[in-house]
Design a protein around this motif. Sequence first.
Motif: not given
Length: 269
Positions: A141, A246, A184-185, A144
């Motif tokens: 995570r 997040e 990332t989430r 981007d």
Amino acid sequence: MDLSQITLLSLAQGLTEFLPISSSAHLILAPLLFGYELQSLAFDVAVHLGTLSAVMLYFRRELIGMTGAMLGRAQHAQAQQERRLGWLLVVATLPLLLLGLPLKALLEVLREDEHLVALVIAATTIGFGLLLWLADWRGRRVKDEYALDWKAALAIGCAQTLAIIPGTSRSGITMTAGLMLGLTREASSRFSFLLSIPTILLAGMVETRELLASPTPVDWLALGVGAMISALVAYVTIHFFLRLIERISMLPFVLYRLLLGGIILFLIL
């Protein structure tokens, strides 16, 4: 279709299309649980077009930027990033173009047996829910969506083809793949949502062609109401999901999938 059925199915589509819990499973299960007849192909097309309009409206700036950068000369860094992301979405869509129709034929066979459909949904809801939890737990995570390369985009696209199987969840499996690749989430969610635009558009074109060839009469009022409700709910869902993901992680959605799958198994076994 009466108003209660239209509202229920439209809410289900708008709420679940972009959450990692499978909209197709809910659209199949809702009529079975509430005693409705399975909705028509026309209604499925309408609510999917509703969610498509929502995600295009939400990401309108990104779409305008990517389209302009892909068609023109990307002279500054931001435009180059937008052009690259646009082509990554094209690459990620390719597996669906190759595998979508064969897998869709499999889905049509499954829909003929309600018990088998429910069993498949239970298995995929639980199995891919656990895979989402594993990816969220073990994923680094740190990236981007602009950090993806074409191989990663292709991998996410291949994962997306599994979503034709009810219960898998298109957003869920693409987010899972993104998390496994180090996104990332929020980035995995954004890429999943952007990828939904060509995906839903292509699926809508195929379903619309089938609809036009069908002699079944169309209730245009029901379709219009369904599309508007699903669009509104989908827009709100995207907004709050991206703001909160997040902080809340994927765990609530994993637990929901496990609970839903368990309830289905309890009811059919």
